[in-house]
Design a protein around this motif. Structure first.
Motif, PDB file in Angstrom:
ATOM      1  N   SER A  74      62.396 115.321  19.781  1.00  0.00           N
ATOM      2  CA  SER A  74      60.954 115.528  19.813  1.00  0.00           C
ATOM      3  C   SER A  74      60.559 116.043  18.435  1.00  0.00           C
ATOM      4  O   SER A  74      61.355 116.699  17.753  1.00  0.00           O
ATOM      5  CB  SER A  74      60.609 116.568  20.880  1.00  0.00           C
ATOM      6  OG  SER A  74      59.243 116.904  20.811  1.00  0.00           O
ATOM      7  N   TYR A  75      59.353 115.737  18.005  1.00  0.00           N
ATOM      8  CA  TYR A  75      58.860 116.211  16.715  1.00  0.00           C
ATOM      9  C   TYR A  75      57.593 117.003  16.976  1.00  0.00           C
ATOM     10  O   TYR A  75      56.682 116.542  17.652  1.00  0.00           O
ATOM     11  CB  TYR A  75      58.569 115.031  15.787  1.00  0.00           C
ATOM     12  CG  TYR A  75      58.153 115.452  14.400  1.00  0.00           C
ATOM     13  CD1 TYR A  75      59.096 115.842  13.462  1.00  0.00           C
ATOM     14  CD2 TYR A  75      56.813 115.469  14.021  1.00  0.00           C
ATOM     15  CE1 TYR A  75      58.728 116.225  12.192  1.00  0.00           C
ATOM     16  CE2 TYR A  75      56.437 115.853  12.755  1.00  0.00           C
ATOM     17  CZ  TYR A  75      57.396 116.226  11.843  1.00  0.00           C
ATOM     18  OH  TYR A  75      57.021 116.614  10.577  1.00  0.00           O
ATOM     19  N   ASP A  76      57.545 118.211  16.456  1.00  0.00           N
ATOM     20  CA  ASP A  76      56.369 119.043  16.629  1.00  0.00           C
ATOM     21  C   ASP A  76      56.105 119.773  15.323  1.00  0.00           C
ATOM     22  O   ASP A  76      57.013 119.989  14.517  1.00  0.00           O
ATOM     23  CB  ASP A  76      56.581 120.049  17.769  1.00  0.00           C
ATOM     24  CG  ASP A  76      55.277 120.684  18.228  1.00  0.00           C
ATOM     25  OD1 ASP A  76      54.193 120.191  17.838  1.00  0.00           O
ATOM     26  OD2 ASP A  76      55.332 121.678  18.973  1.00  0.00           O
ATOM     27  N   GLY A  77      54.873 120.130  15.111  1.00  0.00           N
ATOM     28  CA  GLY A  77      54.541 120.813  13.878  1.00  0.00           C
ATOM     29  C   GLY A  77      53.292 121.641  14.001  1.00  0.00           C
ATOM     30  O   GLY A  77      52.586 121.607  15.016  1.00  0.00           O
ATOM     31  N   SER A  86      43.781 124.321   5.893  1.00  0.00           N
ATOM     32  CA  SER A  86      45.156 124.736   5.640  1.00  0.00           C
ATOM     33  C   SER A  86      45.806 123.899   4.543  1.00  0.00           C
ATOM     34  O   SER A  86      45.591 122.696   4.445  1.00  0.00           O
ATOM     35  CB  SER A  86      45.986 124.613   6.913  1.00  0.00           C
ATOM     36  OG  SER A  86      47.282 125.118   6.682  1.00  0.00           O
ATOM     37  N   CYS A  87      46.597 124.545   3.713  1.00  0.00           N
ATOM     38  CA  CYS A  87      47.328 123.853   2.642  1.00  0.00           C
ATOM     39  C   CYS A  87      48.814 123.704   2.951  1.00  0.00           C
ATOM     40  O   CYS A  87      49.505 122.961   2.270  1.00  0.00           O
ATOM     41  CB  CYS A  87      47.169 124.610   1.328  1.00  0.00           C
ATOM     42  SG  CYS A  87      45.503 124.518   0.671  1.00  0.00           S
ATOM     43  N   TYR A  88      49.324 124.431   3.941  1.00  0.00           N
ATOM     44  CA  TYR A  88      50.749 124.415   4.237  1.00  0.00           C
ATOM     45  C   TYR A  88      51.004 124.193   5.724  1.00  0.00           C
ATOM     46  O   TYR A  88      50.301 124.741   6.563  1.00  0.00           O
ATOM     47  CB  TYR A  88      51.403 125.739   3.825  1.00  0.00           C
ATOM     48  CG  TYR A  88      51.197 126.069   2.377  1.00  0.00           C
ATOM     49  CD1 TYR A  88      51.945 125.431   1.399  1.00  0.00           C
ATOM     50  CD2 TYR A  88      50.235 126.987   1.979  1.00  0.00           C
ATOM     51  CE1 TYR A  88      51.747 125.710   0.064  1.00  0.00           C
ATOM     52  CE2 TYR A  88      50.034 127.272   0.641  1.00  0.00           C
ATOM     53  CZ  TYR A  88      50.786 126.636  -0.313  1.00  0.00           C
ATOM     54  OH  TYR A  88      50.590 126.891  -1.636  1.00  0.00           O
ATOM     55  N   GLY A  89      52.007 123.413   6.019  1.00  0.00           N
ATOM     56  CA  GLY A  89      52.390 123.164   7.401  1.00  0.00           C
ATOM     57  C   GLY A  89      53.880 122.927   7.486  1.00  0.00           C
ATOM     58  O   GLY A  89      54.569 122.782   6.474  1.00  0.00           O
ATOM     59  N   VAL A  90      54.388 122.880   8.705  1.00  0.00           N
ATOM     60  CA  VAL A  90      55.807 122.610   8.916  1.00  0.00           C
ATOM     61  C   VAL A  90      55.946 121.732  10.152  1.00  0.00           C
ATOM     62  O   VAL A  90      55.191 121.866  11.108  1.00  0.00           O
ATOM     63  CB  VAL A  90      56.623 123.918   9.071  1.00  0.00           C
ATOM     64  CG1 VAL A  90      56.211 124.691  10.302  1.00  0.00           C
ATOM     65  CG2 VAL A  90      58.109 123.647   9.099  1.00  0.00           C
ATOM     66  N   GLY A  91      56.891 120.807  10.079  1.00  0.00           N
ATOM     67  CA  GLY A  91      57.218 119.958  11.220  1.00  0.00           C
ATOM     68  C   GLY A  91      58.698 120.100  11.531  1.00  0.00           C
ATOM     69  O   GLY A  91      59.520 120.216  10.625  1.00  0.00           O
ATOM     70  N   CYS A  92      59.038 120.107  12.811  1.00  0.00           N
ATOM     71  CA  CYS A  92      60.425 120.315  13.236  1.00  0.00           C
ATOM     72  C   CYS A  92      60.894 119.176  14.129  1.00  0.00           C
ATOM     73  O   CYS A  92      60.167 118.741  15.011  1.00  0.00           O
ATOM     74  CB  CYS A  92      60.552 121.621  14.005  1.00  0.00           C
ATOM     75  SG  CYS A  92      60.103 123.065  13.053  1.00  0.00           S
ATOM     76  N   TYR A 104      63.780 119.940   9.584  1.00  0.00           N
ATOM     77  CA  TYR A 104      62.395 120.359   9.405  1.00  0.00           C
ATOM     78  C   TYR A 104      61.860 119.800   8.098  1.00  0.00           C
ATOM     79  O   TYR A 104      62.615 119.403   7.209  1.00  0.00           O
ATOM     80  CB  TYR A 104      62.277 121.890   9.422  1.00  0.00           C
ATOM     81  CG  TYR A 104      62.879 122.548   8.205  1.00  0.00           C
ATOM     82  CD1 TYR A 104      62.092 122.898   7.114  1.00  0.00           C
ATOM     83  CD2 TYR A 104      64.238 122.815   8.133  1.00  0.00           C
ATOM     84  CE1 TYR A 104      62.642 123.489   5.988  1.00  0.00           C
ATOM     85  CE2 TYR A 104      64.800 123.403   7.027  1.00  0.00           C
ATOM     86  CZ  TYR A 104      63.996 123.744   5.955  1.00  0.00           C
ATOM     87  OH  TYR A 104      64.542 124.321   4.849  1.00  0.00           O
ATOM     88  N   GLU A 105      60.547 119.777   7.986  1.00  0.00           N
ATOM     89  CA  GLU A 105      59.881 119.346   6.760  1.00  0.00           C
ATOM     90  C   GLU A 105      58.699 120.275   6.526  1.00  0.00           C
ATOM     91  O   GLU A 105      57.900 120.524   7.423  1.00  0.00           O
ATOM     92  CB  GLU A 105      59.384 117.907   6.880  1.00  0.00           C
ATOM     93  CG  GLU A 105      58.667 117.385   5.669  1.00  0.00           C
ATOM     94  CD  GLU A 105      59.579 117.168   4.465  1.00  0.00           C
ATOM     95  OE1 GLU A 105      59.099 117.290   3.324  1.00  0.00           O
ATOM     96  OE2 GLU A 105      60.768 116.878   4.676  1.00  0.00           O
TER      97      GLU A 105
END
Length: 151
Positions: A74-77, A86-92, A104-105
């Motif tokens: 599964s991919y969630d972020g 927002s300027c920053y995020g993360v996906g797992c 992660y990214e």
């Protein structure tokens, strides 16, 4: 050297004292901690990946373990702030069998170096365009536009 001091359970201060005794240049605290976090993250991710492999080997006891490309994930972020600011995020990437994060990214819409260069060189100038061509490979911006829903 950072890995060695982390391995023996010592931190930046001990490494700084060692460097002074050995007449070596010292590493900044920020660089030490950045490297320590990177090493710890890679170690934790590798342990999680090993646990996922082990779980699949136990699930497929007959010896036919699917390749890593054939596992269910599964991919969630999330982004740092709600809305379109927002300027920053993360996906797992999360393994469905174990629930472990296996990759992660970090997404970024901002680069401090680009911001400074745009002010110093004038964003519409030839000098900025030349600088940008050389900087593109290491630029931290890897997302443009508003935060999009994760796919």
């Amino acid at each position: 050297m950072t890995q060695a001091f982390l391995y023996i359970g010592k931190g930046h201060t001990a490494m700084e004292q060692f460097a002074m005794i050995m007449n070596m240049s010292k590493l900044s605290g920020r660089s030490f901690h950045d490297h320590a976090i990177k090493v710890a993250t890679e170690k934790i991710l590798e342990e999680a990946r090993c646990d996922v492999r082990k779980a699949y080997s136990e699930l497929y006891a007959d010896g036919e373990i699917p390749s890593p490309l054939n596992i269910s994930v599964s991919y969630d972020g999330t982004w740092h702030t709600r809305g379109h600011t927002s300027c920053y995020g993360v996906g797992c990437v999360i393994d469905l069998l174990t629930g472990f994060i296996i990759d992660y990214e970090i997404m970024s819409k901002y680069c401090q170096e680009c911001h400074i260069a745009a002010k110093d060189l004038d964003k519409d100038s030839c000098e900025y365009n030349m600088w940008q061509e050389g900087h593109a490979k290491v630029c931290s911006v890897n997302h443009e536009g508003p935060p999009e829903p994760w796919r």
